[in-house]
Design a protein around this motif. Structure first.
Motif, PDB file in Angstrom:
ATOM      1  N   VAL A 961       1.004  -1.189   0.054  1.00  0.00           N
ATOM      2  CA  VAL A 961      -0.187   0.409  -0.079  1.00  0.00           C
ATOM      3  C   VAL A 961       1.028   1.142  -0.246  1.00  0.00           C
ATOM      4  O   VAL A 961       1.091   1.998  -0.343  1.00  0.00           O
ATOM      5  N   ARG A 962       1.325   1.557   0.499  1.00  0.00           N
ATOM      6  CA  ARG A 962       2.926   2.544   0.680  1.00  0.00           C
ATOM      7  C   ARG A 962       3.144   2.380  -0.608  1.00  0.00           C
ATOM      8  O   ARG A 962       3.540   3.785  -1.071  1.00  0.00           O
ATOM      9  N   ASN A 963       3.615   1.615  -1.413  1.00  0.00           N
ATOM     10  CA  ASN A 963       4.505   1.059  -2.615  1.00  0.00           C
ATOM     11  C   ASN A 963       3.441   2.507  -3.574  1.00  0.00           C
ATOM     12  O   ASN A 963       3.108   2.885  -4.413  1.00  0.00           O
ATOM     13  N   ALA A 964       2.140   1.724  -3.225  1.00  0.00           N
ATOM     14  CA  ALA A 964       0.980   1.663  -4.081  1.00  0.00           C
ATOM     15  C   ALA A 964       0.722   3.361  -4.027  1.00  0.00           C
ATOM     16  O   ALA A 964       0.631   4.850  -5.304  1.00  0.00           O
ATOM     17  N   VAL A 965       0.570   3.996  -3.090  1.00  0.00           N
ATOM     18  CA  VAL A 965       0.523   5.786  -2.447  1.00  0.00           C
ATOM     19  C   VAL A 965       1.756   6.146  -3.535  1.00  0.00           C
ATOM     20  O   VAL A 965       1.106   7.884  -4.179  1.00  0.00           O
ATOM     21  N   MET A 966       2.549   6.123  -2.823  1.00  0.00           N
ATOM     22  CA  MET A 966       3.599   6.894  -3.795  1.00  0.00           C
ATOM     23  C   MET A 966       3.894   7.019  -5.108  1.00  0.00           C
ATOM     24  O   MET A 966       4.273   8.019  -5.718  1.00  0.00           O
ATOM     25  N   ALA A 972       5.205  10.726  -0.885  1.00  0.00           N
ATOM     26  CA  ALA A 972       4.668   9.666   0.501  1.00  0.00           C
ATOM     27  C   ALA A 972       3.342   9.557   1.089  1.00  0.00           C
ATOM     28  O   ALA A 972       2.783  10.703   1.527  1.00  0.00           O
ATOM     29  N   GLY A 973       3.182   8.269   1.577  1.00  0.00           N
ATOM     30  CA  GLY A 973       2.327   8.734   2.366  1.00  0.00           C
ATOM     31  C   GLY A 973       1.472   7.311   3.192  1.00  0.00           C
ATOM     32  O   GLY A 973       2.138   6.267   2.119  1.00  0.00           O
ATOM     33  N   ASP A 974       0.936   7.388   4.135  1.00  0.00           N
ATOM     34  CA  ASP A 974       1.240   6.650   4.913  1.00  0.00           C
ATOM     35  C   ASP A 974      -0.481   5.369   4.987  1.00  0.00           C
ATOM     36  O   ASP A 974      -0.726   5.242   6.231  1.00  0.00           O
ATOM     37  N   THR A 975      -1.280   5.867   4.404  1.00  0.00           N
ATOM     38  CA  THR A 975      -2.933   6.074   4.964  1.00  0.00           C
ATOM     39  C   THR A 975      -3.650   6.024   3.023  1.00  0.00           C
ATOM     40  O   THR A 975      -2.706   6.541   2.316  1.00  0.00           O
ATOM     41  N   PHE A 976      -3.907   5.703   2.419  1.00  0.00           N
ATOM     42  CA  PHE A 976      -5.126   4.951   2.022  1.00  0.00           C
ATOM     43  C   PHE A 976      -5.682   6.582   1.268  1.00  0.00           C
ATOM     44  O   PHE A 976      -5.625   7.846   1.952  1.00  0.00           O
ATOM     45  N   PRO A 977      -5.613   6.760  -0.314  1.00  0.00           N
ATOM     46  CA  PRO A 977      -6.120   8.457  -0.511  1.00  0.00           C
ATOM     47  C   PRO A 977      -6.978   8.725   0.009  1.00  0.00           C
ATOM     48  O   PRO A 977      -7.955   7.633  -0.732  1.00  0.00           O
TER      49      PRO A 977
END
Length: 1022
Positions: A961-966, A972-977
């Motif tokens: 999920v972290r890779n997907a967000v970036m 970078a982000g630590d949660t879902f958009p």
């Protein structure tokens, strides 16, 4: 009777010349007493030779004549003479009868059982050769029980087949006649059912609505007849408290069930065809019969896109036709609004892919209906265009595929040449399907494999010289046309609408083009049309190649979460590289390159931004050379394999060595990082999304490991290059201190995500003979200069160096000697620092010094006596404090990948506690990598396999999920958009179909909830 050898030889040769494959057997049949009066007639032999299978036709004729003789006494003899006399004197009948006998063993069986039915072929020319429902109803009128209906149905089928094999009707007329016969048969079966239960018939109004090929007037010889049942109480019933409606539904259900059995059951007279009601609301789990209001309530609230696609062919055929018309009229507006549904095109395409995926591997190449380039591809493409444009253009609302295709061409929604080619291909494939089914009247869509079957089919389709070869070539040619046009049909007119290269051609209007782009998922269709015009207009070689590529690319963009971004990215890359000779050649000639590019450009912001900063990196997307066409151990194609750390460092150091000054040197190192980061992101996207040639990789743990190792190696090489540049700029090549970089955190664990900071420690030692103060000054200058250079503004993803894990944290010195580290850790080290050192690994600078640092910290991170109770309590206290204080305000703890419930922190702290407790005694635990340590703990019996699997699954998912967000957002982000389109893109990366982000979030919460339960038991001892 014996035959003289001379005559036998002459007859034998004639039989071969007329197409018999078993002339000896044919001679014996011709010499049978049944044919004594006609065997010498040359017209008979010529007529047999004109059939699809002369041997089969002759055998069928002998059986039919012998069946006439089985009638009683003189009546049988009279019947035989009448048949043979008519056969010789009436050429039309001779051609019809022998044509059927040579193409259909099943109809020959029917005539042998019912020898008088051949006379149906004498009078089949009524109604201008093309009978309709009324004529077929007359032919079935005397059928008053199921078996007599089956016999009458085959008699009518005999006349249809005769017109078909003799060329009196074409494939479209034959299919329409079969649908009309099915309509008449359903009415007769319902009448028989009603006569058997007159009370039920009086208690309800029952409408039978044909669906599928029957509804579309394009039925096969043998096919399920798809129907939907609608019922109401009689109009004169007093509908009190729903009692009459309930009784009506019960009565209608009994009638419908009985009607289905009459058509579907097999007796000595065979079967008619299965009646299939599974297209009804809720499928086979739903009630067989519903009221009109119940149908509408379901379609308004629950129906899926494919159900509206199926309703496109709905047509009332039996029972209460007024009620059936009311049903079609009520559902029609919903059918033509289906294209406005979210994810409409992906839903339709997904269903098509699911159908193909369900074909057994050994049958794909023989599957005439469902396989690639088959009938279903034509039907799906036409229906998709009907649903998109039929809302505003009622002329497209035909349930018949060929009629709809002609309307689409007439109105400019499909190119005329494309429509003609598709029409020809569809007619050929349907004819082939009919000939295959006609032989034994069995439901099949597989092209047979035996030469005898293929020869018969080829001859039946007019291929007499080399039927096997000609049939194979024609089939291959037409399926190739369908495969090529299946995508082009939908996308090519968009180019014609903007390129304007053929002034006389009817073209798609701007509004129609916008409708089509909206249906494809484009949020800004006007901008998309501008991009298409810029790419496709003109007469240059570049424009010509892009016009060839774009129909396919548009399909791949539409399959993504952000088609607009994909098309815009392609325009930018083409603007940058369009004049480069190899670029368009790569996309045109390398099978995977164009699809790989489309996937990368439409998957989010990070990879396209990297590519646009270095467009030449598109060359990485091509196929590997044939000599190395293998799959690497890391799971990706060779051209996209992450490069080993040693190669990366060597290239970075070489690039730094060629630079004129320190800033240029670091820019050169960043250039390598940019290209290699694109390689890694592209490989990750392609492996996650999959392509037509390479399905998505199912092992998500392998994908995470590959990305983590690649990004960590790349970061280490960039730091090594920056260090070399700083040292060379300030001191030549001889720094007065030995200097090493120690990776910490996820960097040391080879687990960096795309947006991770690089946690490091710096260590130095004065060189022999160097002044301590001079060495310290040099080491501090190296650190400050490295941090300055890496922090210079750049369009590339940042490489942030974080030194907060050093002794004394932010207040401590940035760099220390080995002795200073030793003194600090001996006197002041806290348990959290021992935990942090579990990830320590040398990554750049002096290797000997780095190894000495690792030797220094090993006793701290793997204490010989394990951990005391006080230390365990302290670690638990720190974890609890972090959970309560560090989670961002307002963040959903169930969806935060790092600090949330069951996220990265929960898994890593659980594993690290085991490492601190047992690392000294279990060598497998002495690793910086979380998954390796987790597997080692399981192998050592410290963690049950089930618990280890749960923790591993959660850690892999959170990292993905972290890779997907970036990848999606470019930051970078630590949660879902929160943005819907970005959330959809994350879902596609994780393998979820469009419209299923809710499933993604539910799955994430479920996976991490289970991990949290394991963590609480294993870490907190709960």
């Amino acid at each position: 009777m014996s035959v003289p050898q001379g005559r036998r030889s002459s007859t034998f040769t004639r039989l071969l010349r007329h197409g018999f494959t078993d002339p000896s057997g044919a001679e014996r049949l011709l010499d049978a007493p049944a044919l004594s009066s006609v065997r010498s007639d040359p017209l008979l032999l010529d007529a047999l030779g004109a059939t699809a299978d002369p041997d089969l036709a002759l055998l069928g004729l002998v059986r039919l004549v012998e069946a006439q003789e089985r009638a009683d006494g003189a009546e049988g003899d009279t019947a035989r003479r009448e048949l043979l006399d008519t056969l010789i004197t009436a050429k039309p009948l001779r051609d019809r009868l022998l044509g059927v006998l040579g193409a259909s063993e099943a109809l020959a069986d029917h005539l042998a059982r019912h020898p008088a039915d051949w006379q149906a072929l004498v009078t089949y020319e009524h109604s201008d050769l093309h009978p309709g429902v009324q004529e077929f109803e007359s032919g079935l009128a005397d059928a008053d029980d199921p078996d007599s209906l089956r016999v009458a149905y085959r008699r009518c089928l005999l006349s249809i087949a005769a017109r078909d094999v003799c060329g009196t009707t074409d494939i479209a007329q034959t299919a329409a006649e079969l649908a009309d016969l099915a309509t008449a048969t359903l009415r007769a079966a319902l009448a028989i059912a009603g006569a058997a239960a007159s009370a039920d018939a009086a208690q309800c109004r029952l409408a039978v609505v044909a669906m599928g090929k029957c509804g579309g007037h394009e039925l096969n010889y043998v096919s399920d007849v798809d129907v939907i049942f609608v019922a109401e109480a009689p109009e004169n019933a007093a509908n009190t408290e729903g009692s009459d409606e309930g009784k009506a539904i019960q009565a209608a259900t009994r009638l419908a069930s009985h009607m289905m059995r009459i058509c579907s059951e097999t007796t000595v007279e065979g079967t008619i065809w299965p009646v299939d009601a599974n297209l009804r609301p809720e499928g086979r789990n739903g009630p067989l019969v519903r009221t009109l209001s119940s149908h509408l309530a379901y379609y308004q609230r629950w129906a899926k896109t494919w159900e509206f696609q199926a309703l496109l062919k709905a047509r009332p055929v039996a029972g209460d036709l007024e009620l059936g018309e009311a049903y079609v009229e009520a559902v029609s507006p919903m059918v033509w609004q289906a294209a406005e549904r979210e994810n409409f095109v992906p839903d339709v395409q997904k269903m098509r892919k699911r159908v193909i995926a369900g074909i057994p591997a050994g049958e794909v190449d023989r599957e005439l209906k469902l396989g690639p380039g088959g009938l279903r591809d034509v039907e799906f493409a036409v229906q998709l265009l009907q649903l998109v444009h039929g809302r505003a253009d009622a002329s497209l609302r035909s349930g018949t595929t060929l009629d709809a295709l002609a309307a689409l061409a007439d109105r400019g929604y499909v190119g005329r040449v494309d429509a003609v080619q598709l029409d020809d291909a569809y007619r050929f494939l349907r004819t082939l399907e009919h000939r295959i089914q006609l032989y034994k009247l069995r439901r099949t869509h597989l092209v047979p494999e035996s030469d005898a079957d293929l020869r018969r089919i080829g001859r039946s389709m007019g291929m007499r010289t080399e039927p096997l070869t000609d049939l194979g070539r024609a089939w291959k040619r037409h399926t190739s046309v369908v495969r090529r046009l299946h995508e082009k049909l939908f996308y090519r007119p968009l180019l014609d609408a903007v390129a304007q290269l053929a002034p006389g051609e009817t073209r798609l209007s701007t509004e129609a083009a916008r409708e089509r782009l909206i249906a494809l998922g484009y949020a800004d269709p006007s901008a998309a049309l501008r991009h298409l015009e810029a790419l496709a207009s003109g007469v240059s070689r570049k424009s010509a190649i892009q016009r060839t590529l774009l129909p396919v690319l548009l399909g791949w963009f539409a399959d993504s979460a952000d088609p607009d971004a994909g098309l815009l990215g392609f325009r930018k890359v083409s603007d940058a590289l369009g004049k480069t000779p190899w670029y368009l050649r790569l996309l045109r000639d390398e099978g995977a390159a164009a699809e790989n590019l489309a996937r990368v450009l439409s998957a989010g912001r990070l990879a396209p931004d990297l590519l646009l900063r270095a467009p030449e990196a598109v060359a990485l997307l091509g196929d590997p050379s044939p000599s190395s066409r293998t799959t690497s151990s890391r799971g990706g194609p060779n051209g996209l394999d992450p490069r080993p750390h040693a190669q990366l460092e060597q290239e970075v150091l070489a690039a730094v060595g060629r630079a004129d000054d320190v800033e240029q040197a670091v820019a050169a190192a960043r250039g390598v990082r940019r290209r290699e980061l694109f390689r890694t992101t592209a490989a990750d996207i392609i492996a996650s999304y999959g392509t037509e040639e390479s399905p998505a990789i199912a092992d998500q743990g392998a994908l995470v490991d590959r990305v983590g190792a690649a990004v960590s190696d790349l970061t280490a090489a960039t730091l090594a290059g920056t260090l070399r540049a700083v040292v060379r700029d300030g001191w030549g090549d001889l720094l007065p201190a030995r200097f090493a970089v120690i990776a910490m955190g996820r960097f040391g664990g080879h687990e960096l995500s795309y947006g991770s900071d690089a946690d490091v420690l710096f260590v130095y030692e004065p060189r022999d003979g160097a002044d301590d103060q001079e060495a310290a000054k040099a080491a501090n200058k190296v650190v400050s200069e490295m941090r300055r250079l890496l922090a210079l503004p750049s369009a590339d993803p940042p490489l942030l160096v974080d030194t907060d894990l050093r002794p004394e944290g932010k207040t401590g010195p940035l760099v220390r000697t080995l002795k200073s580290y030793e003194a600090y850790y001996r006197r002041w080290s806290l348990i959290w620092e021992s935990q942090a050192l579990l990830r320590a690994q040398h990554v750049a600078g002096d290797a000997e010094l780095g190894a000495a640092f690792i030797d220094l910290v090993d006793p701290l991170r793997y204490p010989a006596d394990g951990l005391g109770d006080d230390s365990v309590r302290e670690i638990r206290r720190l974890k609890a404090r972090m959970e309560s204080e560090r989670l961002p305000r307002g963040a959903d703890a169930t969806l935060h990948t790092k600090l949330g419930r069951g996220g990265l922190s929960d898994v890593e702290w659980t594993v690290q506690l085991l490492q601190l407790q047992h690392g000294a005694e279990e060598p497998g635990l002495r690793t910086t990598r979380t998954r390796e340590a987790l597997a080692a703990a399981c192998a050592a019996g410290l963690l049950p396999a089930q618990d280890a699997g749960i923790l591993d699954e959660a850690w892999v998912l959170a990292t993905r999920v972290r890779n997907a967000v970036m990848l999606v957002r470019g930051r970078a982000g630590d949660t879902f958009p929160s943005d819907g389109r970005e959330l959809g893109a994350v879902g596609r990366y994780l393998g979820y179909d469009p419209g299923h982000v809710g499933d993604m979030l539910d799955d994430y919460r479920r996976t991490t909830r289970r991990a949290r339960a394991v963590m609480e038991q294993r870490f907190y001892g709960a």
